[in-house]
Scaffold this motif. Structure first.
Motif, mmCIF file in Angstrom:
data_model
loop_
_atom_site.group_PDB
_atom_site.id
_atom_site.type_symbol
_atom_site.label_atom_id
_atom_site.label_comp_id
_atom_site.label_asym_id
_atom_site.label_seq_id
_atom_site.Cartn_x
_atom_site.Cartn_y
_atom_site.Cartn_z
ATOM 1 N N TRP A 24 -2.647 -29.689 19.306
ATOM 2 C CA TRP A 24 -2.603 -28.252 19.599
ATOM 3 C C TRP A 24 -3.879 -27.875 20.345
ATOM 4 O O TRP A 24 -4.973 -27.877 19.767
ATOM 5 N N VAL A 25 -3.748 -27.547 21.613
ATOM 6 C CA VAL A 25 -4.935 -27.228 22.406
ATOM 7 C C VAL A 25 -5.487 -25.866 21.999
ATOM 8 O O VAL A 25 -4.799 -25.047 21.384
ATOM 9 N N GLY A 26 -6.737 -25.606 22.383
ATOM 10 C CA GLY A 26 -7.425 -24.406 21.923
ATOM 11 C C GLY A 26 -6.913 -23.121 22.515
ATOM 12 O O GLY A 26 -7.208 -22.045 22.012
ATOM 13 N N SER A 27 -6.138 -23.207 23.600
ATOM 14 C CA SER A 27 -5.590 -22.017 24.229
ATOM 15 C C SER A 27 -4.071 -22.059 24.183
ATOM 16 O O SER A 27 -3.466 -23.120 24.376
ATOM 17 N N SER A 28 -3.459 -20.905 23.948
ATOM 18 C CA SER A 28 -2.000 -20.816 23.990
ATOM 19 C C SER A 28 -1.495 -20.499 25.387
ATOM 20 O O SER A 28 -0.291 -20.378 25.594
ATOM 21 N N ASP A 29 -2.401 -20.387 26.358
ATOM 22 C CA ASP A 29 -1.983 -20.102 27.726
ATOM 23 C C ASP A 29 -1.033 -21.198 28.210
ATOM 24 O O ASP A 29 -1.339 -22.387 28.122
ATOM 25 N N ARG A 30 0.106 -20.804 28.749
ATOM 26 C CA ARG A 30 1.091 -21.770 29.232
ATOM 27 C C ARG A 30 0.521 -22.692 30.302
ATOM 28 O O ARG A 30 1.020 -23.793 30.537
ATOM 29 N N ASN A 31 -0.535 -22.245 30.993
ATOM 30 C CA ASN A 31 -1.096 -22.979 32.113
ATOM 31 C C ASN A 31 -2.166 -23.989 31.715
ATOM 32 O O ASN A 31 -2.840 -24.534 32.594
ATOM 33 N N PHE A 32 -2.337 -24.254 30.427
ATOM 34 C CA PHE A 32 -3.318 -25.264 30.032
ATOM 35 C C PHE A 32 -2.877 -26.626 30.574
ATOM 36 O O PHE A 32 -1.714 -27.011 30.482
ATOM 37 N N TYR A 33 -3.828 -27.372 31.136
ATOM 38 C CA TYR A 33 -3.534 -28.675 31.722
ATOM 39 C C TYR A 33 -4.664 -29.650 31.418
ATOM 40 O O TYR A 33 -5.778 -29.257 31.083
ATOM 41 N N ILE A 53 -2.421 -38.189 37.209
ATOM 42 C CA ILE A 53 -1.484 -37.947 36.122
ATOM 43 C C ILE A 53 -1.946 -36.715 35.373
ATOM 44 O O ILE A 53 -3.155 -36.481 35.234
ATOM 45 N N GLY A 54 -0.997 -35.899 34.920
ATOM 46 C CA GLY A 54 -1.346 -34.658 34.241
ATOM 47 C C GLY A 54 -0.491 -34.430 33.003
ATOM 48 O O GLY A 54 0.682 -34.827 32.943
ATOM 49 N N TYR A 55 -1.103 -33.774 32.019
ATOM 50 C CA TYR A 55 -0.427 -33.404 30.774
ATOM 51 C C TYR A 55 -0.502 -31.890 30.617
ATOM 52 O O TYR A 55 -1.561 -31.287 30.864
ATOM 53 N N TYR A 56 0.592 -31.295 30.147
ATOM 54 C CA TYR A 56 0.706 -29.836 30.044
ATOM 55 C C TYR A 56 1.252 -29.503 28.654
ATOM 56 O O TYR A 56 2.460 -29.281 28.468
ATOM 57 N N PRO A 57 0.363 -29.481 27.638
ATOM 58 C CA PRO A 57 0.821 -29.392 26.245
ATOM 59 C C PRO A 57 1.666 -28.167 25.940
ATOM 60 O O PRO A 57 2.604 -28.252 25.131
ATOM 61 N N ASN A 58 1.364 -27.023 26.551
ATOM 62 C CA ASN A 58 2.102 -25.804 26.234
ATOM 63 C C ASN A 58 3.391 -25.666 27.026
ATOM 64 O O ASN A 58 4.152 -24.716 26.805
ATOM 65 N N LEU A 59 3.636 -26.590 27.949
ATOM 66 C CA LEU A 59 4.911 -26.648 28.654
ATOM 67 C C LEU A 59 5.776 -27.810 28.163
ATOM 68 O O LEU A 59 6.950 -27.895 28.519
ATOM 69 N N GLY A 60 5.169 -28.714 27.396
ATOM 70 C CA GLY A 60 5.919 -29.850 26.893
ATOM 71 C C GLY A 60 6.241 -30.881 27.950
ATOM 72 O O GLY A 60 7.184 -31.668 27.796
ATOM 73 N N THR A 61 5.432 -30.925 29.033
ATOM 74 C CA THR A 61 5.716 -31.835 30.132
ATOM 75 C C THR A 61 4.502 -32.694 30.457
ATOM 76 O O THR A 61 3.369 -32.388 30.085
ATOM 77 N N ILE A 184 -7.421 -24.275 32.333
ATOM 78 C CA ILE A 184 -6.311 -23.413 32.732
ATOM 79 C C ILE A 184 -6.275 -23.310 34.245
ATOM 80 O O ILE A 184 -7.297 -23.048 34.884
ATOM 81 N N ARG A 185 -5.113 -23.547 34.825
ATOM 82 C CA ARG A 185 -4.850 -23.298 36.231
ATOM 83 C C ARG A 185 -3.339 -23.164 36.377
ATOM 84 O O ARG A 185 -2.600 -23.689 35.543
ATOM 85 N N PRO A 186 -2.854 -22.498 37.412
ATOM 86 C CA PRO A 186 -1.404 -22.310 37.523
ATOM 87 C C PRO A 186 -0.661 -23.640 37.594
ATOM 88 O O PRO A 186 -0.927 -24.479 38.458
ATOM 89 N N VAL A 187 0.280 -23.845 36.672
ATOM 90 C CA VAL A 187 1.097 -25.056 36.635
ATOM 91 C C VAL A 187 2.528 -24.655 36.282
ATOM 92 O O VAL A 187 2.795 -23.542 35.826
ATOM 93 N N GLY A 188 3.445 -25.585 36.498
ATOM 94 C CA GLY A 188 4.832 -25.345 36.138
ATOM 95 C C GLY A 188 5.504 -24.312 37.020
ATOM 96 O O GLY A 188 5.070 -24.034 38.145
#
Length: 377
Positions: A24-33, A53-61, A184-188
């Motif tokens: 669980w990352v420290g931010s709930s922002d969907r854009n956490f990467y 390679i990138g991981y996006y915990p709050n997007l599940g991708t 945080i940066r725009p992702v997804g």
């Protein structure tokens, strides 16, 4: 053993930063990467690749990519999948990274995918250093970018195969740079716009130049707003023993390819802490538009963090002489095979190689770009 939500393999290690499981990352922002970026070239200007390679915990991708420019062609591989809990085994489809010795040696592998395969080993030539925390806000309020990175220059060894043509990658010739960034940066997929009347994004000027010389490395990162106000200025010389030397507030000149916003040559003027003047001359030998197949901001085909399905992959090839592709290039950043000449006081000039990343997106009045569509004469 089956995984149980809230208990993560990395929780075995004393690395926690907040009172929550590592998953669980420290931010709930969907854009956490959480992403790595690498580039490689043979100094000739004939070929350059970027990958990551990138991981996006709050997007599940999670996703990965490989983008290669050769001549007038850019070829991209994209991989995407559902997020998993095996973060010590960085992989996405046929793409994987093996960390052999943290901050020193890593191996990047792409198993054969639509005619492309890669097996290269990275060795850091100088220590990795942290960069200044990078923050951008929309309308002075929400942070659309809040990220931390470390950067390093190094060499490569291994092989790359594209449609039967094999490139022998040797450390005496091949150079590259890499960074790890997270935050945080725009992702997804795009977010809803919110209330009307929000201040529009007017533009930005960006320069990122990590270069390896024989005895030291230079890592320069600068960002300016449309009026030339500098919001990021992080410039260092890095020595083999880990010492770093601030290079102050450099003055920059850029000569663009006619009719474009793509750099051709440039200069950076520094002053070292002991008062010695330094002039660094830059040259772009081969430009690679990272938003044409690389997934970075402005890529209309594929963006980092997007959900395309489990075990998804694709190959895309771009003709960089196609007028439609040419029209996309000014709206993102360009990574170039970078050659640098370091001139310090009365000392003999030094040649270095690495990355020359630059972009003027939208308005930057000091450069003569007063709207989104003007290009260099």
């Amino acid at each position: 053993m089956p995984e149980v939500p809230g208990v993560f393999p990395l929780d075995e290690y004393p690395i926690h930063q907040i009172p929550a499981p590592i998953e669980w990352v420290g931010s709930s922002d969907r854009n956490f990467y959480d992403r790595s970026y690498w580039n490689a070239h043979d100094r000739t200007g004939d070929i350059m690749l970027i990958t990551g390679i990138g991981y996006y915990p709050n997007l599940g991708t999670k996703d990965a990519f490989l983008l290669v420019r050769r001549g007038d062609e850019q070829t991209a591989l994209h991989f995407g999948d559902r997020l998993d809990g095996d973060r010590l085994n960085q992989h996405c489809g046929n793409y994987r990274i093996e960390v052999i010795e943290p901050l020193k040696t890593s191996r990047l592998i792409v198993e054969e995918t639509e005619g492309i395969s890669l097996d290269i080993t990275w060795r850091g030539l100088f220590p990795a250093i942290p960069e200044q925390r990078h923050i951008m806000r929309t309308g002075g309020h929400r942070a659309t970018l809040d990220a931390q990175r470390f950067a390093q220059v190094g060499s490569w060894e291994g092989s790359l195969t594209i449609d039967g043509q094999e490139y022998d990658i040797t450390p005496d010739i091949w150079r590259g740079t890499r960074d790890r960034s997270w935050g945080i940066r725009p992702v997804g997929e795009s977010e809803p716009a919110g209330a009307p009347g929000q201040p529009p994004f007017e533009g930005m000027w960006w320069l990122y130049v990590p270069i390896a010389f024989d005895d030291f490395a230079m890592i320069v990162i600068i960002q300016e707003e449309p009026d030339g106000h500098r919001i990021l200025n992080d410039c260092h010389r890095v020595w083999p023993d880990g010492r770093t030397e601030q290079l102050g507030w450099p003055l920059i000149t850029t000569n663009y390819r006619p009719g474009t916003r793509t750099p051709l040559t440039g200069t950076m003027s520094f002053r070292t802490p002991d008062g010695t003047d330094v002039l660094v001359e830059l040259a772009s030998l081969l430009p690679l538009a990272i938003h044409v197949g690389g997934g970075y901001g402005g890529d209309s085909d594929w963006a980092h963090g997007q959900w395309r399905g489990e075990g998804w992959s694709e190959r895309v090839t771009y003709d960089m002489t196609d007028p439609q592709i040419i029209g996309r290039v000014p709206f993102g950043l360009t990574d170039s095979v970078g050659r640098a000449v370091w001139r310090e006081g009365d000392k003999p000039p030094l040649e270095g190689w690495g990355l020359y990343e630059h972009g003027v997106i939208g308005v930057h009045r000091p450069s003569g770009f007063h709207d989104w569509l003007t290009n260099a004469p």
